[in-house]
Structures are given as C-alpha cells and as structure tokens.
Design a protein around this motif. Structure first.
Motif, PDB file in Angstrom:
ATOM      1  N   SER A  18       0.825  -1.209   0.000  1.00 55.14           N
ATOM      2  CA  SER A  18       0.000   0.000   0.000  1.00 55.14           C
ATOM      3  C   SER A  18       0.860   1.260   0.000  1.00 55.14           C
ATOM      4  O   SER A  18       0.531   2.259  -0.637  1.00 55.14           O
ATOM      5  N   GLN A  52       1.320   4.146  -2.931  1.00 54.52           N
ATOM      6  CA  GLN A  52       1.098   5.561  -2.660  1.00 54.52           C
ATOM      7  C   GLN A  52       2.274   6.428  -3.085  1.00 54.52           C
ATOM      8  O   GLN A  52       2.087   7.528  -3.608  1.00 54.52           O
ATOM      9  N   SER A  89      -1.106   2.709  -8.964  1.00 49.82           N
ATOM     10  CA  SER A  89      -2.011   1.631  -8.580  1.00 49.82           C
ATOM     11  C   SER A  89      -2.438   0.836  -9.808  1.00 49.82           C
ATOM     12  O   SER A  89      -2.325   1.308 -10.952  1.00 49.82           O
ATOM     13  N   GLU A 101      -9.129   6.072  -6.318  1.00 50.79           N
ATOM     14  CA  GLU A 101      -8.182   5.569  -5.326  1.00 50.79           C
ATOM     15  C   GLU A 101      -8.483   6.201  -3.966  1.00 50.79           C
ATOM     16  O   GLU A 101      -8.831   7.381  -3.887  1.00 50.79           O
ATOM     17  N   PHE A 151      -6.591   6.700  -0.254  1.00 48.98           N
ATOM     18  CA  PHE A 151      -5.328   6.601   0.477  1.00 48.98           C
ATOM     19  C   PHE A 151      -5.541   6.960   1.945  1.00 48.98           C
ATOM     20  O   PHE A 151      -6.207   7.942   2.259  1.00 48.98           O
ATOM     21  N   SER A 152      -4.974   6.159   2.817  1.00 50.23           N
ATOM     22  CA  SER A 152      -4.972   6.451   4.253  1.00 50.23           C
ATOM     23  C   SER A 152      -3.835   5.642   4.862  1.00 50.23           C
ATOM     24  O   SER A 152      -4.008   4.455   5.157  1.00 50.23           O
ATOM     25  N   GLY A 187      -1.244   4.847   3.122  1.00 52.80           N
ATOM     26  CA  GLY A 187      -1.026   3.928   2.012  1.00 52.80           C
ATOM     27  C   GLY A 187      -2.306   3.750   1.219  1.00 52.80           C
ATOM     28  O   GLY A 187      -3.375   4.253   1.595  1.00 52.80           O
ATOM     29  N   LEU A 188      -2.221   3.054   0.092  1.00 52.29           N
ATOM     30  CA  LEU A 188      -3.398   2.799  -0.737  1.00 52.29           C
ATOM     31  C   LEU A 188      -4.312   1.791  -0.038  1.00 52.29           C
ATOM     32  O   LEU A 188      -3.883   0.684   0.286  1.00 52.29           O
ATOM     33  N   GLN A 189      -5.577   2.162   0.166  1.00 50.34           N
ATOM     34  CA  GLN A 189      -6.535   1.276   0.826  1.00 50.34           C
ATOM     35  C   GLN A 189      -7.494   0.609  -0.159  1.00 50.34           C
ATOM     36  O   GLN A 189      -7.805  -0.573  -0.039  1.00 50.34           O
ATOM     37  N   SER A 199      -8.857   0.674  -4.523  1.00 50.44           N
ATOM     38  CA  SER A 199      -8.723   1.217  -5.877  1.00 50.44           C
ATOM     39  C   SER A 199      -9.730   0.535  -6.795  1.00 50.44           C
ATOM     40  O   SER A 199      -9.996  -0.674  -6.670  1.00 50.44           O
TER      41      SER A 199
END
Length: 248
Positions: free
Chosen positions: A63, A67, A72, A99, A101-102, A104-106, A108
């Motif tokens: 993740s 980011q 992604s 996308e 993000f929190s 890192g990518l949560q 998509s």
C-alpha cells in the motif's frame, strides 16, 4: 484520508453518480466476477452499462509502494487502456479510476464501459470443434502481431483476457481486458514467441498460429513453430508441476 477520482471527459456528466456508486460499492450493481483477489460488478447509469473492478486491498508494504513509488493497478489499467485505444487496439473504453489513500493505498477501482461479447479465447481451447476455430485463430494471431508491432508486451496474454465478437461473416473483433500488467517496449522475435506461452495452446493451435505469424513476420514456419512450441510447452510443464506439488 485522501481520495483521487479521475474521469474521462466523455463521462464527466456522470461523475457525481459514479462517485456515489463507488462510495457504496458493496450495495450497488450485479456481480460479474467475485474472486479472492478482485471483484467486478456491472452497474447501469442513465441507460449505459459500466463494469467496475475493485482490486484487492494491498498489504501494508504494498500500500505504501502504491502511494509513493508505483501507480495503482486501477490507474495503470486506465492509462494502458487509453494508450491501447490510441494505437488502434480494442479494449473496453476506459471511463474512470478511483483511489483511496490512508497511510497507504486502501482501495482502488477501475471503471470501463461494459461490452457484450460472443465468447472468449478459452472456448477455442476447450472445444476443438468450435465453429470457425481456424479463422478465429488466424485473426487472433494477426491481432497479437499488431500488439507486437506497436511495442505492446501484454504480460497477461492468457485465455480469459481476450473477448471476441463476430462482427460479420468470418470476421472477428478482439478486446483485451485485465490490463494492469503490460510493458511498452521493442518486441524482438524471442519476446514475441514468449508472449504466446500463457495461451495454453495445443499442438494443432500452435501449428496454425505459427504458420500465420511466420507469414506476417517474415520468418520461416519451422523457426516460428519451434520457438512458439518451446515456450508453450515450458509454461504448461511449469504450471502442471505446480499443480502436482500442491496435490502432494
């Protein structure tokens, strides 16, 4: 939390409705596929059908990579589809990507137009008596040759990732799907033959496709057939060995 929503200008008038669907994805649409990794649903908005692919939530390390270091899968799918269409390669029209993000990518999502199709390449493998099979194989080979000539190395060039429509008598259109693993690079003869390996071709299929590709590329049938068969058999042996190990 930060959200990134990018939509093709063609569908900007539906941006708000598409965002609403994405924010309540679990409650919207009909399942097309529900896999362990990814989920695809079809939704209808103002008479137009869309496919929405939700990618599996990556682990913490991945993740952060998505980011800060790498695009992604959703963004790559959108950009690759746009590039393919620009090169005259058919794929469901890219509508948007989203996308979340929190730390890192949560989440998509990739949205494309839904297309109705007649069959996919798997039908040619499972049914040797498939009607017009030889015609489809030859035209699919031309389609793959066009990919290679345009410097497209489709890493997931596998049986389920090409949708096929018969548009006229003995004329077929091919649509690539599942696009996030792709390279745009010069394709020499070795890479081209290696790219056929995942299609799970029978000896008969290799013979037909090698003959067609040899004529298009200007290589001898013998050399083309030998290399295509070599890569196909090596891949099949590798997969079968893995399955055997799992059973044990």
């Amino acid at each position: 939390m930060r959200e990134n929503f990018f939509i093709n200008p063609k569908y900007s008038h539906l941006a708000e409705k598409l965002e609403d669907v994405l924010h309540d994805f679990s409650q919207n649409g009909e399942y097309v596929t529900k896999g362990e990794r990814n989920v695809i649903k079809m939704v209808q908005i103002k008479g137009t059908s869309f496919n929405i692919k939700k990618f599996k939530t990556p682990n913490l390390f991945q993740s952060l990579v998505y980011q800060f270091l790498r695009k992604s899968k959703a963004k790559r799918s959108f950009e690759y589809a746009s590039k393919l269409i620009g090169l005259g390669i058919q794929t469901p029209f890219p509508v948007a990507y989203f996308e979340v993000f929190s730390g890192g990518l949560q989440e998509s999502f990739y949205i494309s137009e839904h297309i109705n199709y007649d069959f996919d390449f798997r039908e040619l493998i499972h049914n040797p008596r498939f009607k017009k099979r030889n015609d489809v194989l030859k035209q699919f080979t031309k389609f793959t040759f066009k990919l290679h000539e345009n410097g497209i190395n489709f890493l997931d060039h596998s049986p389920g990732n090409t949708l096929i429509n018969e548009t006229a008598k003995n004329e077929f259109d091919f649509y690539l799907i599942d696009l996030n693993r792709m390279r745009f690079e010069p394709m020499d003869f070795e890479k081209r033959m290696h790219n056929f390996r995942r299609l799970w071709l029978s000896k008969t299929m290799v013979k037909i496709m090698a003959q067609e590709y040899a004529e298009l590329y200007g290589k001898s049938f013998k050399e083309t057939h030998a290399l295509m068969l070599k890569h196909s058999r090596a891949f099949q042996k590798k997969i079968n060995s893995k399955k055997l190990r799992r059973r044990k």
